[in-house]
Design a protein around this motif. Structure first.
Motif, PDB file in Angstrom:
ATOM      1  N   LYS A  29      -5.696 -54.262   1.128  1.00 42.80           N
ATOM      2  CA  LYS A  29      -5.815 -52.787   1.098  1.00 42.80           C
ATOM      3  C   LYS A  29      -6.567 -52.307  -0.133  1.00 42.80           C
ATOM      4  CE  LYS A  29      -1.933 -51.646   4.002  1.00 42.80           C
ATOM      5  NZ  LYS A  29      -0.492 -51.785   3.925  1.00 42.80           N
ATOM      6  N   VAL A  30      -6.522 -53.073  -1.214  1.00 43.66           N
ATOM      7  CA  VAL A  30      -7.238 -52.678  -2.437  1.00 43.66           C
ATOM      8  C   VAL A  30      -8.344 -53.688  -2.752  1.00 43.66           C
ATOM      9  CG1 VAL A  30      -5.493 -51.204  -3.489  1.00 43.66           C
ATOM     10  CG2 VAL A  30      -5.366 -53.686  -3.822  1.00 43.66           C
ATOM     11  N   LEU A  31      -8.897 -54.272  -1.685  1.00 52.99           N
ATOM     12  CA  LEU A  31     -10.045 -55.188  -1.834  1.00 52.99           C
ATOM     13  C   LEU A  31      -9.745 -56.310  -2.816  1.00 52.99           C
ATOM     14  CD1 LEU A  31     -12.842 -52.415  -1.918  1.00 52.99           C
ATOM     15  CD2 LEU A  31     -12.003 -53.693   0.054  1.00 52.99           C
ATOM     16  N   ALA A  33      -8.019 -56.362  -5.471  1.00 50.90           N
ATOM     17  CA  ALA A  33      -8.054 -56.024  -6.899  1.00 50.90           C
ATOM     18  C   ALA A  33      -7.051 -56.912  -7.632  1.00 50.90           C
ATOM     19  CB  ALA A  33      -7.713 -54.550  -7.095  1.00 50.90           C
ATOM     20  N   ALA A  69     -12.473 -57.114  -5.849  1.00 54.29           N
ATOM     21  CA  ALA A  69     -13.253 -55.977  -6.372  1.00 54.29           C
ATOM     22  C   ALA A  69     -12.968 -55.719  -7.848  1.00 54.29           C
ATOM     23  CB  ALA A  69     -12.992 -54.723  -5.545  1.00 54.29           C
ATOM     24  N   ALA A  71     -10.679 -56.274 -11.715  1.00 49.18           N
ATOM     25  CA  ALA A  71      -9.339 -56.016 -12.236  1.00 49.18           C
ATOM     26  C   ALA A  71      -8.805 -54.746 -11.573  1.00 49.18           C
ATOM     27  CB  ALA A  71      -9.400 -55.838 -13.748  1.00 49.18           C
ATOM     28  N   ASP A  72      -7.488 -54.628 -11.498  1.00 48.84           N
ATOM     29  CA  ASP A  72      -6.885 -53.476 -10.824  1.00 48.84           C
ATOM     30  C   ASP A  72      -6.981 -52.244 -11.717  1.00 48.84           C
ATOM     31  OD1 ASP A  72      -5.265 -51.553  -9.626  1.00 48.84           O
ATOM     32  OD2 ASP A  72      -4.013 -53.097  -8.694  1.00 48.84           O
ATOM     33  N   ILE A  73      -7.874 -51.325 -11.312  1.00 45.72           N
ATOM     34  CA  ILE A  73      -8.151 -50.152 -12.153  1.00 45.72           C
ATOM     35  C   ILE A  73      -6.917 -49.248 -12.256  1.00 45.72           C
ATOM     36  CG2 ILE A  73      -9.669 -48.144 -12.447  1.00 45.72           C
ATOM     37  CD1 ILE A  73     -11.805 -49.764 -10.865  1.00 45.72           C
ATOM     38  N   LEU A 103     -17.269 -58.348  -1.321  1.00 52.85           N
ATOM     39  CA  LEU A 103     -17.449 -57.929  -2.712  1.00 52.85           C
ATOM     40  C   LEU A 103     -16.923 -58.952  -3.718  1.00 52.85           C
ATOM     41  CD1 LEU A 103     -15.957 -54.418  -1.973  1.00 52.85           C
ATOM     42  CD2 LEU A 103     -18.360 -54.815  -2.558  1.00 52.85           C
ATOM     43  N   LEU A 105     -16.820 -58.221  -7.557  1.00 53.85           N
ATOM     44  CA  LEU A 105     -17.220 -57.268  -8.591  1.00 53.85           C
ATOM     45  C   LEU A 105     -16.333 -57.417  -9.820  1.00 53.85           C
ATOM     46  CD1 LEU A 105     -17.705 -54.048  -6.400  1.00 53.85           C
ATOM     47  CD2 LEU A 105     -19.466 -55.661  -7.196  1.00 53.85           C
ATOM     48  N   GLY A 107     -14.037 -58.303 -12.575  1.00 53.18           N
ATOM     49  CA  GLY A 107     -13.207 -59.496 -12.737  1.00 53.18           C
ATOM     50  C   GLY A 107     -13.261 -60.415 -11.523  1.00 53.18           C
ATOM     51  N   GLU A 110     -16.179 -62.503 -12.224  1.00 55.71           N
ATOM     52  CA  GLU A 110     -15.822 -63.386 -13.344  1.00 55.71           C
ATOM     53  C   GLU A 110     -14.940 -64.544 -12.865  1.00 55.71           C
ATOM     54  OE1 GLU A 110     -14.482 -59.935 -15.548  1.00 55.71           O
ATOM     55  OE2 GLU A 110     -15.811 -60.490 -17.198  1.00 55.71           O
ATOM     56  N   GLU A 130     -18.453 -52.698 -14.657  1.00 55.32           N
ATOM     57  CA  GLU A 130     -17.544 -52.138 -15.660  1.00 55.32           C
ATOM     58  C   GLU A 130     -18.167 -50.999 -16.456  1.00 55.32           C
ATOM     59  OE1 GLU A 130     -18.030 -55.363 -15.114  1.00 55.32           O
ATOM     60  OE2 GLU A 130     -16.129 -56.452 -15.141  1.00 55.32           O
ATOM     61  N   PRO A 137     -17.528 -56.038 -19.147  1.00 59.46           N
ATOM     62  CA  PRO A 137     -16.751 -57.146 -18.578  1.00 59.46           C
ATOM     63  C   PRO A 137     -15.862 -57.757 -19.660  1.00 59.46           C
ATOM     64  CG  PRO A 137     -19.073 -57.349 -17.981  1.00 59.46           C
ATOM     65  CD  PRO A 137     -18.981 -56.252 -19.005  1.00 59.46           C
ATOM     66  N   GLY A 138     -14.615 -58.042 -19.280  1.00 65.64           N
ATOM     67  CA  GLY A 138     -13.673 -58.521 -20.302  1.00 65.64           C
ATOM     68  C   GLY A 138     -13.169 -59.921 -20.058  1.00 65.64           C
TER      69      GLY A 138
HETATM   70  N1  CAA Z   1      -8.837 -51.663  -8.631  1.00 64.62           N
HETATM   71  C1  CAA Z   1      -7.911 -50.970  -7.918  1.00 64.62           C
HETATM   72  N2  CAA Z   1      -8.134 -50.493  -6.681  1.00 64.62           N
HETATM   73  C2  CAA Z   1      -9.331 -50.745  -6.130  1.00 64.62           C
HETATM   74  C3  CAA Z   1     -10.341 -51.450  -6.811  1.00 64.62           C
HETATM   75  C4  CAA Z   1     -10.039 -51.927  -8.119  1.00 64.62           C
HETATM   76  N3  CAA Z   1     -10.910 -52.656  -8.830  1.00 64.62           N
HETATM   77  N4  CAA Z   1     -11.427 -51.512  -6.015  1.00 64.62           N
HETATM   78  C5  CAA Z   1     -11.113 -50.883  -4.884  1.00 64.62           C
HETATM   79  N5  CAA Z   1      -9.862 -50.408  -4.953  1.00 64.62           N
HETATM   80  C6  CAA Z   1      -9.114 -49.672  -3.922  1.00 64.62           C
HETATM   81  C7  CAA Z   1      -9.608 -48.250  -3.786  1.00 64.62           C
HETATM   82  O1  CAA Z   1      -8.998 -47.425  -4.762  1.00 64.62           O
HETATM   83  C8  CAA Z   1      -9.173 -47.916  -2.386  1.00 64.62           C
HETATM   84  O2  CAA Z   1      -7.796 -47.638  -2.405  1.00 64.62           O
HETATM   85  P1  CAA Z   1      -7.207 -46.394  -1.519  1.00 64.62           P
HETATM   86  O3  CAA Z   1      -7.521 -46.779  -0.103  1.00 64.62           O
HETATM   87  O4  CAA Z   1      -5.750 -46.390  -1.830  1.00 64.62           O
HETATM   88  O5  CAA Z   1      -7.979 -45.204  -1.971  1.00 64.62           O
HETATM   89  C9  CAA Z   1      -9.331 -49.241  -1.639  1.00 64.62           C
HETATM   90  O6  CAA Z   1      -9.386 -50.239  -2.656  1.00 64.62           O
HETATM   91  C10 CAA Z   1     -10.632 -49.327  -0.863  1.00 64.62           C
HETATM   92  O7  CAA Z   1     -11.701 -49.007  -1.746  1.00 64.62           O
HETATM   93  P2  CAA Z   1     -12.753 -47.840  -1.435  1.00 64.62           P
HETATM   94  O8  CAA Z   1     -12.179 -46.804  -0.545  1.00 64.62           O
HETATM   95  O9  CAA Z   1     -13.326 -47.389  -2.739  1.00 64.62           O
HETATM   96  O10 CAA Z   1     -13.829 -48.702  -0.611  1.00 64.62           O
HETATM   97  P3  CAA Z   1     -15.378 -48.484  -0.531  1.00 64.62           P
HETATM   98  O11 CAA Z   1     -15.864 -49.461   0.476  1.00 64.62           O
HETATM   99  O12 CAA Z   1     -15.715 -47.041  -0.341  1.00 64.62           O
HETATM  100  O13 CAA Z   1     -15.938 -48.878  -1.987  1.00 64.62           O
HETATM  101  C11 CAA Z   1     -16.175 -50.266  -3.927  1.00 64.62           C
HETATM  102  C12 CAA Z   1     -15.860 -50.201  -2.427  1.00 64.62           C
HETATM  103  C13 CAA Z   1     -17.631 -49.881  -4.184  1.00 64.62           C
HETATM  104  C14 CAA Z   1     -15.958 -51.709  -4.348  1.00 64.62           C
HETATM  105  C15 CAA Z   1     -15.256 -49.338  -4.730  1.00 64.62           C
HETATM  106  O14 CAA Z   1     -13.913 -49.546  -4.301  1.00 64.62           O
HETATM  107  C16 CAA Z   1     -15.303 -49.582  -6.204  1.00 64.62           C
HETATM  108  O15 CAA Z   1     -16.238 -49.145  -6.869  1.00 64.62           O
HETATM  109  N6  CAA Z   1     -14.256 -50.289  -6.757  1.00 64.62           N
HETATM  110  C17 CAA Z   1     -14.178 -50.570  -8.169  1.00 64.62           C
HETATM  111  C18 CAA Z   1     -15.044 -51.751  -8.544  1.00 64.62           C
HETATM  112  C19 CAA Z   1     -14.988 -51.960 -10.034  1.00 64.62           C
HETATM  113  O16 CAA Z   1     -15.320 -51.094 -10.820  1.00 64.62           O
HETATM  114  N7  CAA Z   1     -14.597 -53.176 -10.461  1.00 64.62           N
HETATM  115  C20 CAA Z   1     -14.507 -53.536 -11.866  1.00 64.62           C
HETATM  116  C21 CAA Z   1     -13.091 -53.316 -12.345  1.00 64.62           C
HETATM  117  S1  CAA Z   1     -12.953 -53.467 -14.121  1.00 64.62           S
HETATM  118  C22 CAA Z   1     -12.867 -55.131 -14.410  1.00 64.62           C
HETATM  119  O17 CAA Z   1     -12.896 -55.970 -13.536  1.00 64.62           O
HETATM  120  C23 CAA Z   1     -12.720 -55.513 -15.888  1.00 64.62           C
HETATM  121  C24 CAA Z   1     -12.848 -56.959 -16.186  1.00 64.62           C
HETATM  122  O18 CAA Z   1     -13.915 -57.455 -16.489  1.00 64.62           O
HETATM  123  C25 CAA Z   1     -11.672 -57.817 -16.186  1.00 64.62           C
END
Ligand code: CAA
Length: 256
Positions: A29-31, A33, A69, A71-73, A103, A105, A107, A110, A130, A137-138
């Protein structure tokens, strides 16, 4: 054969072939995360497989929409990702293959890059977005991505959040192979089977030695490589490998 050896809400482990484990991230549900709970469960899973004396190769995957997708934002506002825990993910001695569909993306990429081999779908989307959150990226992205694809493309991906396709990932040396999405798991499992057929201690030693190419000086790494080579030469498996070659037959590995 697909014998489930462990089931959990967020990490599912199966045994598709003897000596091969398939580990699936399971938060669709959260791809997928990577919450702290998911990272901890994944680390514990890899540690258990590493120690079970049976597993010789691991395929790590997500589902059709996402490997992961990032780390869990949703956790960022509270404590954020506990990245020192993620170090446990990189510490496994087993050879790992990332099977990436959809996807990968932040973490998620990583995590895929920390694996020893990466098989991606042609239409997978890989990136380090990020910067769009005002962070970087962390979990190794600035280092592993730059080493894999070079400074030019890494800069564009990390500073501008540019995504690349699976096909591009293969062209730039980030992925070993890019294949149609439905072939990703079969190809990854086939490679895992081949890894599992090699002498297990030699595979582990080779994996460690390759990792050191990035972690310490060339001089120190060459000495470590030589030491690992000489100690493997003393093993029963090495004697068997040499004997089998001379006898023109297939070696039978004992893992000793
Ligand atoms: N954390 C938590 N929830 C996430 C998530 C994430 N990284 N990526 C997606 N989700 C959740 C969304 O919030 C959504 O939840 P709801 O249905 O409850 O709203 C669900 O997954 C589906 O996502 P979308 O509706 O956004 O799906 P989309 O197809 O329209 O978009 C996407 C897909 C472009 C990947 C978009 O979800 C997005 O931009 N996600 C964030 C990606 C991101 O920024 N990742 C980096 C995180 S930071 C990190 O990882 C730091 C590190 O280096 C350790």
């Amino acid at each position: 054969m697909s014998d489930e050896i462990g089931h959990d809400d967020i990490v599912v482990t199966e045994r598709p072939h003897e000596h091969v484990a398939l580990v699936r991230l399971n938060r669709p549900k959260v791809l997928n995360a990577l919450s702290n709970a998911l990272a901890a469960k994944l680390a514990a899973t890899l540690e258990a497989l590493d120690a079970d004396g049976v597993t010789r190769a691991v395929v790590l995957t997500g589902d059709e929409r996402a490997f992961a997708a990032g780390a869990d934002i949703a956790e960022f506002a509270a404590e954020g990702p506990r990245l020192e825990e993620w170090d446990r993910l990189w510490a496994t001695g087993l050879p790992t293959i990332a099977a990436v569909r959809g996807l990968a993306l932040g973490g998620g990429l990583e995590l895929a890059m920390s694996c020893d081999l990466m098989i991606v779908a042609d239409d997978a989307r890989l990136g380090q977005p990020e910067i769009n959150l005002g962070v970087i990226p962390g979990a190794g992205g600035t280092q592993r991505l730059t080493r894999a694809v070079g400074k030019t493309l890494a800069t564009e991906m990390i500073l501008l959040g540019r995504e690349i396709s699976g096909r591009e990932a293969e062209q730039h040396g980030l992925a070993n192979r890019s294949v149609p999405a439905e072939r990703v798991l079969p190809v990854a499992l086939e490679l895992a089977k081949r890894l599992a057929q090699q002498a297990p201690n030699a595979v582990r030693a080779a994996k460690r030695a390759i990792a050191q190419a990035f972690e310490q000086s060339l001089h120190a790494s060459l000495l470590d490589e030589r030491q690992a080579f000489y100690s493997l030469l003393q093993t029963e498996d090495a004697r068997e490998g040499v004997a089998a070659f001379l006898d023109k037959r297939k070696p039978v590995w004992q893992g000793r």
